[in-house]
Motif scaffolding. Sequence first.
Motif, mmCIF file in Angstrom:
data_model
loop_
_atom_site.group_PDB
_atom_site.id
_atom_site.type_symbol
_atom_site.label_atom_id
_atom_site.label_comp_id
_atom_site.label_asym_id
_atom_site.label_seq_id
_atom_site.Cartn_x
_atom_site.Cartn_y
_atom_site.Cartn_z
ATOM 1 N N SER A 109 0.826 -1.220 0.000
ATOM 2 C CA SER A 109 0.000 0.000 0.000
ATOM 3 C C SER A 109 0.851 1.257 0.000
ATOM 4 C CB SER A 109 -0.917 0.017 1.226
ATOM 5 O OG SER A 109 -0.181 0.315 2.393
ATOM 6 N N ARG A 110 2.161 1.108 0.209
ATOM 7 C CA ARG A 110 3.012 2.297 0.344
ATOM 8 C C ARG A 110 3.732 2.591 -0.975
ATOM 9 N NH1 ARG A 110 6.152 0.145 5.204
ATOM 10 N NH2 ARG A 110 5.172 -1.783 4.526
ATOM 11 N N GLN A 119 -9.548 -1.291 -3.386
ATOM 12 C CA GLN A 119 -8.344 -0.692 -3.965
ATOM 13 C C GLN A 119 -7.599 -1.654 -4.901
ATOM 14 O OE1 GLN A 119 -6.326 0.888 -0.472
ATOM 15 N NE2 GLN A 119 -8.296 1.756 0.125
HETATM 16 N N1 LIG Z 1 -1.354 -14.341 7.894
HETATM 17 C C1 LIG Z 1 -1.785 -15.551 7.545
HETATM 18 O O1 LIG Z 1 -1.265 -16.577 8.016
HETATM 19 C C2 LIG Z 1 -2.912 -15.686 6.556
HETATM 20 C C3 LIG Z 1 -3.286 -16.979 6.149
HETATM 21 C C4 LIG Z 1 -4.290 -17.131 5.198
HETATM 22 C C5 LIG Z 1 -4.935 -16.018 4.679
HETATM 23 N N2 LIG Z 1 -4.574 -14.774 5.115
HETATM 24 C C6 LIG Z 1 -5.277 -13.609 4.529
HETATM 25 O O2 LIG Z 1 -4.346 -12.954 3.679
HETATM 26 C C7 LIG Z 1 -4.585 -11.551 3.684
HETATM 27 C C8 LIG Z 1 -3.298 -10.843 4.063
HETATM 28 O O3 LIG Z 1 -2.947 -11.217 5.382
HETATM 29 P P1 LIG Z 1 -1.467 -11.005 5.938
HETATM 30 O O4 LIG Z 1 -1.432 -11.701 7.239
HETATM 31 O O5 LIG Z 1 -0.471 -11.333 4.888
HETATM 32 O O6 LIG Z 1 -1.490 -9.427 6.195
HETATM 33 P P2 LIG Z 1 -0.240 -8.456 6.413
HETATM 34 O O7 LIG Z 1 0.944 -9.212 6.887
HETATM 35 O O8 LIG Z 1 -0.758 -7.339 7.251
HETATM 36 O O9 LIG Z 1 0.081 -7.907 4.945
HETATM 37 C C9 LIG Z 1 -0.842 -7.142 4.244
HETATM 38 C C10 LIG Z 1 -0.176 -6.632 2.991
HETATM 39 O O10 LIG Z 1 -1.169 -5.979 2.212
HETATM 40 C C11 LIG Z 1 -0.645 -4.704 1.828
HETATM 41 N N3 LIG Z 1 -1.762 -3.822 1.561
HETATM 42 C C12 LIG Z 1 -2.676 -3.311 2.412
HETATM 43 N N4 LIG Z 1 -3.557 -2.547 1.745
HETATM 44 C C13 LIG Z 1 -3.170 -2.571 0.448
HETATM 45 C C14 LIG Z 1 -3.656 -1.955 -0.712
HETATM 46 N N5 LIG Z 1 -4.744 -1.178 -0.691
HETATM 47 N N6 LIG Z 1 -2.998 -2.171 -1.892
HETATM 48 C C15 LIG Z 1 -1.899 -2.957 -1.934
HETATM 49 N N7 LIG Z 1 -1.393 -3.572 -0.848
HETATM 50 C C16 LIG Z 1 -2.019 -3.376 0.325
HETATM 51 C C17 LIG Z 1 0.215 -4.276 2.973
HETATM 52 O O11 LIG Z 1 1.067 -3.251 2.579
HETATM 53 P P3 LIG Z 1 1.578 -2.127 3.617
HETATM 54 O O12 LIG Z 1 2.432 -2.840 4.589
HETATM 55 O O13 LIG Z 1 2.309 -1.156 2.749
HETATM 56 O O14 LIG Z 1 0.312 -1.533 4.219
HETATM 57 C C18 LIG Z 1 0.932 -5.603 3.243
HETATM 58 O O15 LIG Z 1 1.962 -5.790 2.300
HETATM 59 C C19 LIG Z 1 -5.719 -11.298 4.692
HETATM 60 O O16 LIG Z 1 -6.923 -11.131 3.999
HETATM 61 C C20 LIG Z 1 -5.742 -12.576 5.523
HETATM 62 O O17 LIG Z 1 -7.051 -12.868 5.990
HETATM 63 C C21 LIG Z 1 -3.585 -14.582 6.029
#
Ligand SMILES: NC(=O)c1ccc[n+]([C@@H]2O[C@H](COP(=O)([O-])OP(=O)(O)OC[C@H]3O[C@@H](n4cnc5c(N)ncnc54)[C@H](OP(=O)(O)O)[C@@H]3O)[C@@H](O)[C@H]2O)c1
Length: 223
Positions: free
Chosen positions: A32-33, A75
Amino acid sequence: MTTIGFIGSGKIGGTLARLAVEAGHDVVLSNSRSPQSLHDLVTGLGPRARAATPDQAATDGEIVVVAIPIRAYRQVPTEPLRDKIVIDTLNYDPARQGSVPEIEAGDVPPHELLQTHLPESHVVKAFSTVFFGHLATLGRPVGAADRSCLPIAGDASAAKRRVAALIDSLGYDTYDVGALAESRRFAPGTRAQLAHLDPVGMFTAPGRPVTAADLVKLLDEAQ
Ligand SMILES: NC(=O)c1ccc[n+]([C@@H]2O[C@H](COP(=O)([O-])OP(=O)(O)OC[C@H]3O[C@@H](n4cnc5c(N)ncnc54)[C@H](OP(=O)(O)O)[C@@H]3O)[C@@H](O)[C@H]2O)c1
């Protein structure tokens, strides 16, 4: 080999990007950055990885993984994803990630939200059932007795076959649960969700392999 675009490069996106690079694929990461903020991650992944904007990652990816908090789904760029295969990793967890009014209103189930936003893309639900730390370690070669099987679902058969081949290259079998609506059977709250989790150590313990037979039993509980 495939060029994989990433919209979101955090825990799940970053883990998948590492597995993909190790399997010989090219990855285009975005967040997002800014691309600059991904410098360390991309450097660590090596020459098969580069950073870009979400629009560019969507344009350059032959397959595009969306791995952002679900509340940010509007987005995700639509135009560059037209006719493309999009992997939807998203889970709805309003307490931790914020609520989405149209889900709360019952207008659309969480597991179909991204496809409704991308009506001209071929969305395949995948990787939503596995904790990123376990995804990083449970991959195995084809034929290994402890190779895990991940559920996938989507409305386009050809897209699912392509995604299954990609997941195979990352060290996992897949089980096609059916149309995208059927991904409710592995949505949060079902037994198939986080099937790899050891109930004793939970997220701090190693993930448990889940074979296709194990997975089918768990999915059947949510018929
Ligand atoms: N964590 C797990 O083990 C896991 C497992 C299965 C499914 N999921 C699912 O996968 C998704 C991501 O989870 P996560 O744990 O990986 O989250 P995370 O570690 O918080 O990472 C989120 C990523 O999305 C980016 N982002 C946020 N808003 C955005 C936008 N508008 N455009 C482009 N990039 C954007 C963030 O960028 P910035 O840092 O720049 O904001 C970051 O790179 C969630 O929906 C979650 O439910 C997660």
